[in-house]
Design an enzyme around this catalytic site. Sequence first.
Site, PDB file in Angstrom:
ATOM      1  N   ARG A   1     -43.888 -15.868  20.837  1.00 19.74           N
ATOM      2  CA  ARG A   1     -42.560 -16.148  21.364  1.00 19.74           C
ATOM      3  C   ARG A   1     -42.013 -14.857  21.943  1.00 19.74           C
ATOM      4  O   ARG A   1     -42.563 -13.787  21.743  1.00 19.74           O
ATOM      5  CB  ARG A   1     -41.634 -16.656  20.252  1.00 19.74           C
ATOM      6  CG  ARG A   1     -41.965 -18.028  19.687  1.00 19.74           C
ATOM      7  CD  ARG A   1     -41.392 -19.146  20.525  1.00 19.74           C
ATOM      8  NE  ARG A   1     -39.996 -18.931  20.849  1.00 19.74           N
ATOM      9  CZ  ARG A   1     -38.975 -19.191  20.027  1.00 19.74           C
ATOM     10  NH1 ARG A   1     -39.210 -19.684  18.831  1.00 19.74           N
ATOM     11  NH2 ARG A   1     -37.729 -18.965  20.408  1.00 19.74           N
ATOM     12  N   GLY A   2     -40.897 -14.936  22.632  1.00 15.47           N
ATOM     13  CA  GLY A   2     -40.268 -13.742  23.167  1.00 15.47           C
ATOM     14  C   GLY A   2     -40.068 -13.843  24.663  1.00 15.47           C
ATOM     15  O   GLY A   2     -40.424 -14.839  25.296  1.00 15.47           O
TER      16      GLY A   2
ATOM     17  N   VAL B   1     -40.546 -12.646  28.731  1.00 14.05           N
ATOM     18  CA  VAL B   1     -41.773 -12.532  29.514  1.00 14.05           C
ATOM     19  C   VAL B   1     -42.454 -11.176  29.331  1.00 14.05           C
ATOM     20  O   VAL B   1     -43.664 -11.117  29.052  1.00 14.05           O
ATOM     21  CB  VAL B   1     -41.495 -12.817  31.005  1.00 14.05           C
ATOM     22  CG1 VAL B   1     -42.710 -12.481  31.867  1.00 14.05           C
ATOM     23  CG2 VAL B   1     -41.121 -14.289  31.194  1.00 14.05           C
TER      24      VAL B   1
ATOM     25  N   SER C   1     -46.479 -22.589  23.737  1.00  6.74           N
ATOM     26  CA  SER C   1     -46.308 -23.931  24.292  1.00  6.74           C
ATOM     27  C   SER C   1     -47.330 -24.904  23.716  1.00  6.74           C
ATOM     28  O   SER C   1     -48.538 -24.653  23.756  1.00  6.74           O
ATOM     29  CB  SER C   1     -46.470 -23.865  25.822  1.00  6.74           C
ATOM     30  OG  SER C   1     -46.738 -25.120  26.373  1.00  6.74           O
TER      31      SER C   1
ATOM     32  N   CYS D   1     -39.328 -30.858  26.079  1.00  6.36           N
ATOM     33  CA  CYS D   1     -40.007 -29.681  26.597  1.00  6.36           C
ATOM     34  C   CYS D   1     -41.033 -29.125  25.618  1.00  6.36           C
ATOM     35  O   CYS D   1     -41.748 -28.182  25.944  1.00  6.36           O
ATOM     36  CB  CYS D   1     -38.976 -28.604  26.953  1.00  6.36           C
ATOM     37  SG  CYS D   1     -38.013 -28.015  25.534  1.00  6.36           S
TER      38      CYS D   1
ATOM     39  N   ARG E   1     -44.195 -10.932  25.870  1.00  8.33           N
ATOM     40  CA  ARG E   1     -45.383 -11.782  25.765  1.00  8.33           C
ATOM     41  C   ARG E   1     -46.515 -11.229  26.620  1.00  8.33           C
ATOM     42  O   ARG E   1     -47.683 -11.248  26.214  1.00  8.33           O
ATOM     43  CB  ARG E   1     -45.042 -13.213  26.172  1.00  8.33           C
ATOM     44  CG  ARG E   1     -44.287 -13.993  25.105  1.00  8.33           C
ATOM     45  CD  ARG E   1     -43.993 -15.413  25.532  1.00  8.33           C
ATOM     46  NE  ARG E   1     -42.964 -15.477  26.556  1.00  8.33           N
ATOM     47  CZ  ARG E   1     -42.822 -16.467  27.417  1.00  8.33           C
ATOM     48  NH1 ARG E   1     -43.683 -17.481  27.415  1.00  8.33           N
ATOM     49  NH2 ARG E   1     -41.837 -16.457  28.293  1.00  8.33           N
TER      50      ARG E   1
ATOM     51  N   ARG F   1     -48.033 -27.790  25.032  1.00  6.43           N
ATOM     52  CA  ARG F   1     -48.806 -28.311  26.162  1.00  6.43           C
ATOM     53  C   ARG F   1     -49.929 -27.353  26.548  1.00  6.43           C
ATOM     54  O   ARG F   1     -51.081 -27.772  26.736  1.00  6.43           O
ATOM     55  CB  ARG F   1     -47.893 -28.548  27.366  1.00  6.43           C
ATOM     56  CG  ARG F   1     -48.662 -28.952  28.631  1.00  6.43           C
ATOM     57  CD  ARG F   1     -47.778 -28.948  29.857  1.00  6.43           C
ATOM     58  NE  ARG F   1     -47.159 -27.660  30.119  1.00  6.43           N
ATOM     59  CZ  ARG F   1     -47.774 -26.633  30.712  1.00  6.43           C
ATOM     60  NH1 ARG F   1     -49.029 -26.730  31.077  1.00  6.43           N
ATOM     61  NH2 ARG F   1     -47.125 -25.499  30.927  1.00  6.43           N
ATOM     62  N   ARG F   2     -49.608 -26.069  26.683  1.00  2.69           N
ATOM     63  CA  ARG F   2     -50.644 -25.109  27.069  1.00  2.69           C
ATOM     64  C   ARG F   2     -51.726 -24.999  26.006  1.00  2.69           C
ATOM     65  O   ARG F   2     -52.912 -24.879  26.325  1.00  2.69           O
ATOM     66  CB  ARG F   2     -50.001 -23.746  27.341  1.00  2.69           C
ATOM     67  CG  ARG F   2     -49.139 -23.735  28.595  1.00  2.69           C
ATOM     68  CD  ARG F   2     -48.320 -22.465  28.718  1.00  2.69           C
ATOM     69  NE  ARG F   2     -47.477 -22.503  29.907  1.00  2.69           N
ATOM     70  CZ  ARG F   2     -46.363 -21.798  30.069  1.00  2.69           C
ATOM     71  NH1 ARG F   2     -45.941 -21.012  29.082  1.00  2.69           N
ATOM     72  NH2 ARG F   2     -45.665 -21.888  31.183  1.00  2.69           N
TER      73      ARG F   2
ATOM     74  N   LYS G   1     -37.394 -26.854  33.221  1.00  4.90           N
ATOM     75  CA  LYS G   1     -38.363 -27.357  32.241  1.00  4.90           C
ATOM     76  C   LYS G   1     -37.818 -27.316  30.817  1.00  4.90           C
ATOM     77  O   LYS G   1     -38.314 -28.028  29.942  1.00  4.90           O
ATOM     78  CB  LYS G   1     -39.671 -26.564  32.323  1.00  4.90           C
ATOM     79  CG  LYS G   1     -39.606 -25.139  31.831  1.00  4.90           C
ATOM     80  CD  LYS G   1     -40.942 -24.439  31.996  1.00  4.90           C
ATOM     81  CE  LYS G   1     -40.899 -23.001  31.501  1.00  4.90           C
ATOM     82  NZ  LYS G   1     -40.648 -22.902  30.056  1.00  4.90           N
ATOM     83  N   ASP G   2     -36.787 -26.494  30.578  1.00  6.04           N
ATOM     84  CA  ASP G   2     -36.196 -26.401  29.237  1.00  6.04           C
ATOM     85  C   ASP G   2     -35.109 -27.437  28.995  1.00  6.04           C
ATOM     86  O   ASP G   2     -34.646 -27.591  27.861  1.00  6.04           O
ATOM     87  CB  ASP G   2     -35.583 -25.010  29.025  1.00  6.04           C
ATOM     88  CG  ASP G   2     -36.614 -23.899  29.018  1.00  6.04           C
ATOM     89  OD1 ASP G   2     -37.776 -24.163  28.661  1.00  6.04           O
ATOM     90  OD2 ASP G   2     -36.250 -22.757  29.370  1.00  6.04           O
TER      91      ASP G   2
END
Length: 328
Positions: free
Chosen positions: A162-163, A165, A142, A254, A168, A144-145, A99-100
């Site tokens: 950001r950051g 997983v 994101s 993306c 976050r 999109r989100r 996706k990136d």
Amino acid sequence: MPGFPGGERACPGNLGEVEEVIVGARGSRLAQVMVQELIGHLSGCPVVRFRARSVMTDGDKDRKTPLRTLGGGAGGVFTTQLEQELLAGRVDIAVHSLKDLPTAPPDGLVLAVTPPRADPLDALCGSTLAGLRPGARVGTGSARRTAQLKALRPDVEVVPIRGNVPSRLARAKSGLDAVILAAAGLRRLGLDDAITELLDPALFPPDPGQGALAVQVRAADRELLTMLNAFGDPGADAAVRAERTLLAELHGGCSVPVGALATPRPGGLSLSARVTSLDGRDRVSGTVDGTVTGTGPETAGAALAALLRDRGADAILNAIREPAAPLA
């Protein structure tokens, strides 16, 4: 964790003079888990030994600037440095989160057949969608989100984050009501228990290619590419080809709010997509059916992009491509 079919019998007799294959990826724990996943399933090849190498990307260096600003319209914030290392011969395989990866590859680089795809859905962590209180604070970096959440819950305050997983995810326990993350990343890190709700793809279609690995090599390395292709999943490959063709036809990247998901059906696939304005007020969506053979996935992606453009996608995307301000 998804596996790769094939095993030792998928390995060619030799790879010419290659003795060591260097696999490059970002330095994050998740990226290195993906590399080890790939190496583990390719290590049955007796003539090759694999070595992982981490590469710092622009997205890793700058954790504040919004991705749609940092990466520009074409994206590449998490992938450009890896591609440069690949072209320079300092790594032999680059592993990305698909996706990136921008839809237009650099000259001289190609993608192997997509490995089996992990869960492509988005996950809400910290609350269910229905359980979010009025005015809840939800974290995501994101576009999109953000757009899809505002379309369903305009009362919610979206907090840019950001950051990696874990960092976050920690925000859901420290100042935020919930965060939205990719289910695939959580599962690969063994954090399934953090998922409060998998978001319905009919309402939250994910990023094109979400959950899939991009395995990139130099086009001239034909024997290495042949080996990697033998470990691919043709069904997953057809799905992401359809999704990424749609994104390319919309001139997206993306960091724009285009969600798409291709799902198998008897004899082919069904591709659905949605384009949403950042405030959630405007959205266009559609679905087309396609085949998985030949250029069928690309045909389906192009057809759906044309349908979305007819329904007003260009106006939404053009408004979103204005420069964004840095995070405070």
